[in-house]
Design an enzyme around this catalytic site. Sequence first.
Site, mmCIF file in Angstrom:
data_model
loop_
_atom_site.group_PDB
_atom_site.id
_atom_site.type_symbol
_atom_site.label_atom_id
_atom_site.label_comp_id
_atom_site.label_asym_id
_atom_site.label_seq_id
_atom_site.Cartn_x
_atom_site.Cartn_y
_atom_site.Cartn_z
ATOM 1 C CB SER A 26 37.654 30.897 34.993
ATOM 2 O OG SER A 26 36.869 31.952 35.464
ATOM 3 C CE LYS A 42 35.235 31.334 38.244
ATOM 4 N NZ LYS A 42 34.807 32.156 37.141
ATOM 5 C CE1 TYR A 84 36.499 33.368 41.475
ATOM 6 C CE2 TYR A 84 36.709 35.746 41.387
ATOM 7 C CZ TYR A 84 36.427 34.544 40.766
ATOM 8 O OH TYR A 84 36.091 34.517 39.441
ATOM 9 C CE1 TYR A 143 34.671 31.799 31.882
ATOM 10 C CE2 TYR A 143 35.689 31.884 29.728
ATOM 11 C CZ TYR A 143 35.784 31.966 31.090
ATOM 12 O OH TYR A 143 36.994 32.218 31.659
ATOM 13 C CB VAL A 192 39.717 35.974 31.295
ATOM 14 C CG1 VAL A 192 38.235 35.736 31.082
ATOM 15 C CG2 VAL A 192 40.035 36.350 32.722
HETATM 16 N N1 GLU Z 1 39.302 36.519 37.931
HETATM 17 C C1 GLU Z 1 38.391 36.543 36.848
HETATM 18 C C2 GLU Z 1 37.060 37.150 37.249
HETATM 19 O O1 GLU Z 1 36.520 36.808 38.235
HETATM 20 C C3 GLU Z 1 38.192 35.162 36.322
HETATM 21 C C4 GLU Z 1 37.331 35.165 35.112
HETATM 22 C C5 GLU Z 1 37.572 34.040 34.175
HETATM 23 O O2 GLU Z 1 38.702 33.580 33.950
HETATM 24 O O3 GLU Z 1 36.553 33.609 33.644
HETATM 25 O O4 GLU Z 1 36.542 37.994 36.589
#
Ligand code: GLU
Length: 313
Positions: free
Chosen positions: A69, A72, A197, A249, A267
Amino acid sequence: MAAFDRGAVSALLDRLVAEGRAAAASGRPADYIPALAAADPLAVGAALCLGSGEILESGESRRRFTIQSVSKVLALAYVLETRGEEAVFSRVGKEPTGDPFNSIIRLETSDTRKPYNPLINAGAIVVSGLEPGSSGAERCAGLAAFVREAIGGRTPAIDEEVYRSESGTASRNRAIAWFLDNLGLLGGGVDEVLDAYFRQCAILLDATELARVGALFALDGLVPGSGCRLVSVRHARIVKGLMITCGLYDGSGEFCSAAGLPAKSGVGGGILASALGRMGIGAYGPALDERGNSLAGIRILTRLSEELGLFEF
Ligand code: GLU
């Protein structure tokens, strides 16, 4: 610590990495993406990048991990630069949710009919749909070139095993993407946008490179060392505003009160943070808490902010 004393800061980083390793004992690596479960929970590292591009580091700071993430914020900055604010924020909001990162519920219940912000999965998938290119590989290659400029030099690779592992098990993200398609928010076919993604989540960086990205935001969009502008001041501020309100989060408020820094976790165990005008910070430790944040990373960033007085408010 008044003046910036490199020796003292290096010794501090060593201490904090040891504290981070101790904190990691109560968590474990993510396993909902099967390939992530193999990470060593006690591999902990941290790095700082100053505005000059100078790096201070400790522990497993050169161990590469998938940024998940953290991608992002990179994708958001890239798409703001290439497509502009209107293209992004007509499709996704700027508000925190308080929900888990992969929650789907508000897509149907919110009045706006768009994801709350670009740092939850739904919003990030919309952003991937705005990346220039058609196939997932083409879209992600554009983002990787942007990341190369941000970190100075190396084009980051993708961890093919993690990419395939996520792509093969991502029913929830697929459900989110189909819902977004139904709302008319995806700038491409569901499969190709999801592929972009999953690829961007599998980009491999280390803590020193996360620190460089953090420094780019700390400098409001200038590349540390070269001073070249990669992101506009306005876009850098938007990204940081979202990091501070939504970057960890449903633990974002708690982290913000404790560390006072814009940050983004993934994550894979990485967290990047940005201390305005001072430094970027990268922390790594794959053992996660129940919200999906690196336990070592949170400990290191919180203590570093206390010790160096990095609070931004
Ligand atoms: N590739 C992970 C997902 O979409 C990223 C989640 C994350 O790092 O929060 O579930």
